[in-house]
Design a protein around this motif. Sequence first.
Motif, PDB file in Angstrom:
ATOM      1  N   TYR A 118       0.828  -1.204   0.000  1.00 25.06           N
ATOM      2  CA  TYR A 118       0.000   0.000   0.000  1.00 25.06           C
ATOM      3  C   TYR A 118       0.862   1.254   0.000  1.00 25.06           C
ATOM      4  O   TYR A 118       1.867   1.341   0.708  1.00 25.06           O
ATOM      5  N   ASP A 120       1.385   5.288   1.015  1.00 29.10           N
ATOM      6  CA  ASP A 120       1.072   5.997   2.257  1.00 29.10           C
ATOM      7  C   ASP A 120      -0.359   6.506   2.252  1.00 29.10           C
ATOM      8  O   ASP A 120      -1.037   6.511   3.285  1.00 29.10           O
ATOM      9  N   ILE A 123      -2.610   3.630   3.082  1.00 33.40           N
ATOM     10  CA  ILE A 123      -2.396   3.233   4.475  1.00 33.40           C
ATOM     11  C   ILE A 123      -3.162   4.158   5.409  1.00 33.40           C
ATOM     12  O   ILE A 123      -3.800   3.719   6.372  1.00 33.40           O
ATOM     13  N   ASN A 124      -3.103   5.464   5.129  1.00 32.59           N
ATOM     14  CA  ASN A 124      -3.754   6.446   5.999  1.00 32.59           C
ATOM     15  C   ASN A 124      -5.250   6.561   5.731  1.00 32.59           C
ATOM     16  O   ASN A 124      -5.994   7.066   6.576  1.00 32.59           O
ATOM     17  N   THR A 127      -7.965   2.207   8.182  1.00 34.40           N
ATOM     18  CA  THR A 127      -7.267   1.464   9.234  1.00 34.40           C
ATOM     19  C   THR A 127      -8.174   0.361   9.756  1.00 34.40           C
ATOM     20  O   THR A 127      -9.207   0.655  10.382  1.00 34.40           O
ATOM     21  N   TRP A 135      -1.088  -0.581  13.353  1.00 32.97           N
ATOM     22  CA  TRP A 135      -1.261  -0.502  11.903  1.00 32.97           C
ATOM     23  C   TRP A 135      -0.017   0.152  11.307  1.00 32.97           C
ATOM     24  O   TRP A 135       0.716   0.865  11.994  1.00 32.97           O
ATOM     25  N   SER A 137       0.536   2.641   9.615  1.00 33.09           N
ATOM     26  CA  SER A 137       0.657   4.102   9.614  1.00 33.09           C
ATOM     27  C   SER A 137       1.553   4.562  10.766  1.00 33.09           C
ATOM     28  O   SER A 137       1.992   5.705  10.802  1.00 33.09           O
ATOM     29  N   PRO A 237       4.158  -1.640   3.657  1.00 32.43           N
ATOM     30  CA  PRO A 237       4.197  -0.228   3.270  1.00 32.43           C
ATOM     31  C   PRO A 237       5.118  -0.005   2.075  1.00 32.43           C
ATOM     32  O   PRO A 237       6.271  -0.454   2.072  1.00 32.43           O
TER      33      PRO A 237
END
Length: 426
Positions: A118, A120, A123-124, A127, A135, A137, A237
């Motif tokens: 993923y 960023d 990811i953000n 969740t 997580w 992040s 990530p």
Amino acid sequence: MIFKSAFHQLKRNKLMNFLIIIQLAAVLGIVIVLVSLIRSRLEYYLPFHTEFSREGLLCDLNYVSDKELEEQFPNAEFEFSYGDFLYVNGEYDPNLESSSDGEDNKEAIKYNFDPLIYSDKWINAYTPEMESGNWISELPEYEENVVHVVVTPDNPYGFSVGDEFELTDYTGDGVVEGTNGKRHSTKVKICGVIAPKQYTIGHSKFNKTDIASQKSFFDMYFTFDPEPENRWGIIIPQSEYDKSELYKAKNYHVISGMSFIFTENMSDEDIDSLKQMLSEGYICSYKENLSEIRKNSFTYIKEQLYVLLPIALCIFLLTMITTISVVSISLDGSLRTYGVFYICGARWQRCVTISFVYSLMIVIVSSGLSLFALKVISGRISTVISFGRWEFISMLMISALYLLLSVIIPLVTVKTVKPRDVLKRD
């Protein structure tokens, strides 16, 4: 003096104050539950509402090079879910394809895992609930050629937070020669484990536990569940993966999973060419216009809100009636005390201030009781009840309404009442 007098009022009639606290706590609890219900209907749409509002396609792409697609359609914009051809700890099953044909055993599931990479932004955006750890992040400090990941629960290796393993390149024959004659690999550290049966951004084509191809925002997600899905997942990530040997060895990403292709800057001919390419072979297992996704998503959300709207109206009326009743009952029981305060030199405005502080104490106790009860309930059974920003705002609004009426009603009442009349009351 004011706080002492308000606290005296709170202790003066314990039974009545207890009933008032229970009543207000119930109203606050119901409001929090309602807001949580409404928010749960929007939870999976909001992370990608900007993407859904644009023109283009939502696709489930199967192992296509991002650079190849970007070069072929330079006027398109992309948001990809990446994957890769990887295997764990150097283990390789030459009969990988046969092991995925419905065999429900841990040995088969070992090789049926999805590495989801993923950005960023993704990811953000969303969740999932975590069983343990954090997580991605909330990544630890970066380490050279080390990637921090989260894994799905019930994985066949029994991985948990703090465990380490190795991810290695994979091809059909299980051999990838890197520099110095070694396979390209990277060390992996687990920073979190997703809670069971949580949605993840992934592959609609794998859905067995979820209803696939609803042509709405639900198609962005699927559930890793080892029993029916026969697979597990590692979520990686991109910020760390791109620094690893696994990416540097080839210098491109493998697109695998749900992806957005935005077409606002493309000509009609280019859009037709794109759709034709996506329809060939196994490049794309799912393809839907974002306009259709948007329309069906709004239809679902409106249907859900129509169900909740009458409940919300009833709760609002209940809140108004409850608040007025509670403040009136509290004031009626306190007028004699306020009359004594007045005779002793306190003005009615000061008595109203005492009433406000007394009501504030009621609100604080009721809020704490309501939150505690909801936490116990949600801890014992699986619910959509949560306490986020909107729940907090709704709680503040009800509390503010209660406190406002606790000032207005006494002010209106005392203007029509003389202190000597109050003291003459039985």
